[in-house]
Every structure is written in C-alpha cells, then in structure tokens.
Write an enzyme that holds these catalytic residues in place. Structure first.
Site, mmCIF file in Angstrom:
data_model
loop_
_atom_site.group_PDB
_atom_site.id
_atom_site.type_symbol
_atom_site.label_atom_id
_atom_site.label_comp_id
_atom_site.label_asym_id
_atom_site.label_seq_id
_atom_site.Cartn_x
_atom_site.Cartn_y
_atom_site.Cartn_z
ATOM 1 C CE LYS A 22 31.489 -14.756 -40.749
ATOM 2 N NZ LYS A 22 32.009 -13.876 -39.675
ATOM 3 C CB SER A 23 30.784 -20.473 -41.627
ATOM 4 O OG SER A 23 30.788 -19.642 -40.493
ATOM 5 N NE ARG A 27 34.518 -23.904 -42.498
ATOM 6 C CZ ARG A 27 34.322 -22.957 -41.584
ATOM 7 N NH1 ARG A 27 33.730 -21.817 -41.933
ATOM 8 N NH2 ARG A 27 34.712 -23.133 -40.329
ATOM 9 N N GLY A 94 38.020 -13.181 -40.411
ATOM 10 C CA GLY A 94 38.723 -14.346 -39.888
ATOM 11 C C GLY A 94 38.540 -15.567 -40.765
ATOM 12 N NE ARG A 122 38.916 -11.701 -35.280
ATOM 13 C CZ ARG A 122 37.948 -12.047 -36.120
ATOM 14 N NH1 ARG A 122 37.641 -11.250 -37.143
ATOM 15 N NH2 ARG A 122 37.298 -13.186 -35.951
ATOM 16 C CB SER A 169 39.856 -19.387 -33.109
ATOM 17 O OG SER A 169 39.128 -19.375 -34.328
ATOM 18 C CD GLN A 171 37.577 -18.201 -38.017
ATOM 19 O OE1 GLN A 171 38.555 -17.485 -38.227
ATOM 20 N NE2 GLN A 171 36.349 -17.725 -37.962
ATOM 21 C CB SER A 199 33.482 -23.115 -32.422
ATOM 22 O OG SER A 199 33.480 -21.993 -31.575
ATOM 23 C CG ASP A 320 29.112 -16.543 -34.627
ATOM 24 O OD1 ASP A 320 29.942 -16.203 -33.756
ATOM 25 O OD2 ASP A 320 29.409 -16.677 -35.821
#
Length: 434
Positions: A22-23, A27, A94, A122, A169, A171, A199, A320
C-alpha cells in the site's frame, strides 16, 4: 454484524504471493502523475486505499489507463494537474490524503479533501503548519487540525527552512518531501524535523521512490532534509510494486505458530520496506527464518513446547508489523514488551487501546502505555465474549486471525474491513492453515 469464525488452528504450511505494498502503491501513483512522461505501474495493490488515490487522480485530470493484471499506464502531468479545482473523497486513506494535500497546496488551484468520519479524527495539522510556512492557504472546514480541508490558490515563497514535527506521523514529512520539488523557484529547500522522527523506514521508502523518479534528496541524519526545487520528476518508464511487507507478517507469524514452512513471495532481503525486518523479530523470538532476495520462509520454534521467546523490542522500524508481534506474544514463554509505537494511536483506529482491549478478551494480561504495550500470555485462554472487534481497521482483523492458533475458536467481527489493503486475506489465510 457480519463475522467470521476461525480455528482452533494447529498447522500452517504453504506459499503466498503477496499483494502489492500500500505504501509503495500510493506513492508511485502520485509520483507517476506528477512526472514528465508515461509510467507503467505493475503489481499495483488492488484495495480501497489505492482506489481512493486512482479516483482522486482521475478527478484531477490525470490519464490513468488500466492494462489488466493490476497494471496501469499513468501519463504524467509535468508537475501541474490539468484540473485546477476538484472535490476529493479520501476515504480513510492516510497514504492518499497527506501527500495529495501537500501537492495540491502548491498547485495554485481550489480543492476540497474529505473522508469517512475516522479520517476527520486523524491529525493533519502538523502538515498544514509546514505548508503554511511557504505561503499555502489551507482552511479547516471542521475541527482545527483535522480534515476536511479547503485548499486555495496562493503564491508560494520559500525563504527559510520548513519545520515539521516528526513524532506524530512520518506521512507529514513524506508529503512535504514529495511535493516540494514542484515549487518553481530554483535552488534547494531544507526541512527540519522537530522531535524524534517515528517510522523512519517509511521515509526511506519515500526517498528511494523519489530517486527512481529522478529527484535526489540529501539528508543529515534524520533531522534535516534538503530537497531540490524547480526540478521535474521523470517517468522511469516501468516500475514494479513490491509485495506488502506488513501483510507478509501475518503469514510469517502463522509459519512460526503453526510449524510451517510458510513462504511469502514478493518481498525479501532486497526490499525497501522496513516491515520486512519483522522476520528478524520472529527470529529473535525463536522461529526458524530463511530468506532470499524476493522471498522469506518461516518454520516454528525448535523447542518441545513450541512456544516463542518473550522479547522486549523497539518497534519504531516496524510500526504496522508490530501489531502482529503483539498477537504472537500470546504464544510466548513470558511477558513481551513492544515500545516506540505511539503512532498506533493515530492510525485507522487508536490501535494501542484497541489491541489491549481485544487481547484481554482472550485472557492475556496487558499493560498499555503512551507508546508501549506489554503482553503476558493467558494462563487460561477464554473465548472472546462477543468476538474480536476490529474497529474498521484492516490490521486488527488480520493480526487477530493468528489468535486462532490458541486452544479456543476466535470470532472476527466485520472481517470485510481487510478490503482496505488485502480483500482476499481470509481466503489466503485459510489456504495455508488447518
């Protein structure tokens, strides 16, 4: 409420071809959309979150053509989306709303971004604060610091380093890194990270993929990043999405708990994802781990009782997959402590609170802190009254499927929430377990 009954399970063996990360998927889609030239993206994850990004890019005027077998041809826009206004639904993704917020804030258009109710809980304030430092005009249309957002055209000016918090985060930093090359002024801009960056492996993914699209970022440790501005992303022509290392963790843990061997294909020692290091954590817990460039295989612990070793582990590098460890801790020979997981609180649900609540239903003794969880296995397993609640969180549902290796059956409530990243998860899990 829909539910799925799993177990008790005794064995796990087989091979799993992982869905795309997913990440990486979201991207790559955004970078391909912003680049000059065409990119064929192969092995893209087919899930709710990637569909959110695909739908948003379509509304922004980006040409995205399905090629079959999870491949898409993306025609880049050279950094400027054709549509200068759009209303975008972001679901609970997100990995879509944060990078898109940054990219759109530098476009000179009028955009609104909103999502499901949980998305509006969030935080996004630290990213908005960072973008406002370069002149972006972004309004909150609900609660301050949270989506929905209204983005307005504004002149962008960079005359000082941008400061952004790193302890909520990663992100937010990813979004700034990916968007700042779009600023038209020539030169460099520096991002200074305030506080401990969590992260970190997800930032490594971002930097790696930006480089694949021709933009190199220099960093000083994890506290300062220098991004070139006024440069164009360049389409690599073709790019393959790795298998999802977070999703791999459930099958690898099943191999450890059910004897194995269980092999996952699509990630391995050459992966750019931090969660691939989950295999190292399993090894520390006593599981037998083998790996190649594009595969990992796990067998059970070589001890008479089959239990894993209890560990104390800093999980900043596997946020995760650490959820999988929390459930695997039910099968350890003592108390397991997982630290540096404060980011759990601002994910699809408050994962620290949810994990503690559901582990206790099975009879575990759980201590929950601001950024840690401590799990002592049940002295007497109890069937979870009312089932395991999943909080509309795909990773809660997948992680707790592993609890079915205990002596009691486990009912998973709302199992379809796995559609966020792995719609066929329970079919795949059932195919290797008995």
């Amino acid at each position: 409420m829909e539910h799925l009954d799993v177990g008790p399970l005794k064995t796990a063996r087989g091979t799993i071809k992982l869905p795309g990360s997913k990440s990486i998927s979201n991207r790559v889609l955004l970078l391909a959309a912003l680049a000059q030239g065409e990119t064929v993206v192969r092995d893209l994850l087919d899930s709710d979150d990637t569909r959110v990004m695909l739908d948003a890019l379509g509304k922004l005027g980006v040409s995205v053509e399905g090629q079959g077998e999870n491949a898409y041809r993306v025609t880049g826009t050279g950094g400027r989306f054709p549509n200068t206004s759009a209303d975008l639904f972001m679901g609970n993704a997100g990995t879509a709303i944060r990078p898109l917020t940054a990219a759109l804030a530098l476009q000179g258009g009028e955009y609104t971004l909103h999502g499901v109710p949980r998305m509006h809980e969030r935080p996004i304030g630290d990213l908005v604060d960072g973008l406002r430092q370069v002149g972006a005009r972004i309004d909150y249309t609900g609660n301050e610091g949270y989506p929905p957002l209204a983005i307005h055209a504004a002149p962008v000016k960079i005359d000082a380093p941008i400061r952004v918090r790193g302890d909520v985060s990663s992100q937010f930093l990813t979004a700034l890194l990916m968007a700042l090359p779009l600023v038209e002024s020539a030169g460099n801009v520096t991002i200074e990270v305030v506080g401990e960056l969590i992260s970190k492996p997800y930032i490594e993914i971002t930097l790696n993929l930006m480089a694949r699209f021709g933009v190199q970022v220099a960093r000083d440790g994890w506290s300062s990043f220098t991004v070139p501005t006024g440069v164009a992303y360049t389409a690599p022509g073709e790019i393959f999405v790795e298998g999802d290392a977070s999703s791999a963790s459930y099958f690898l843990a099943a191999g450890a708990l059910g004897g194995g061997p269980v092999r996952v294909e699509g990630v391995g020692m050459s992966s750019i994802q931090g969660d691939v290091r989950f295999a190292d954590a399993l090894n520390r817990m006593g599981a037998n781990v083998m790996a190649g460039g594009n595969w990992i295989e796990v067998r059970g612990a070589e001890r008479d009782d089959g239990k894993l070793h209890a560990v104390e582990l800093d999980c900043n590098h596997i946020p995760d997959a650490a959820m999988t460890l929390a459930v695997a801790a039910l099968f350890a020979d003592g108390t397991t402590t997982l630290t540096n997981i404060a980011s759990w609180r601002v994910k699809e649900t408050d994962r620290l609170s949810a994990m503690a609540t559901e582990l206790r239903k099975l009879g575990a003794e759980v201590e929950e802190g601001a950024d840690y969880i401590r799990v002592t296995p049940p002295s007497q397993w109890t069937p979870p009254a009312g089932g395991i609640d999943t909080y509309d969180d795909h990773r809660m549902a997948m992680a707790f499927s592993l609890a079915a290796f205990g002596p009691v059956p486990v009912r998973i409530n709302d199992p379809r929430c796995v559609a966020k990243t792995f719609p066929e998860y329970f079919t795949a899990f059932g195919g290797i377990t008995a």
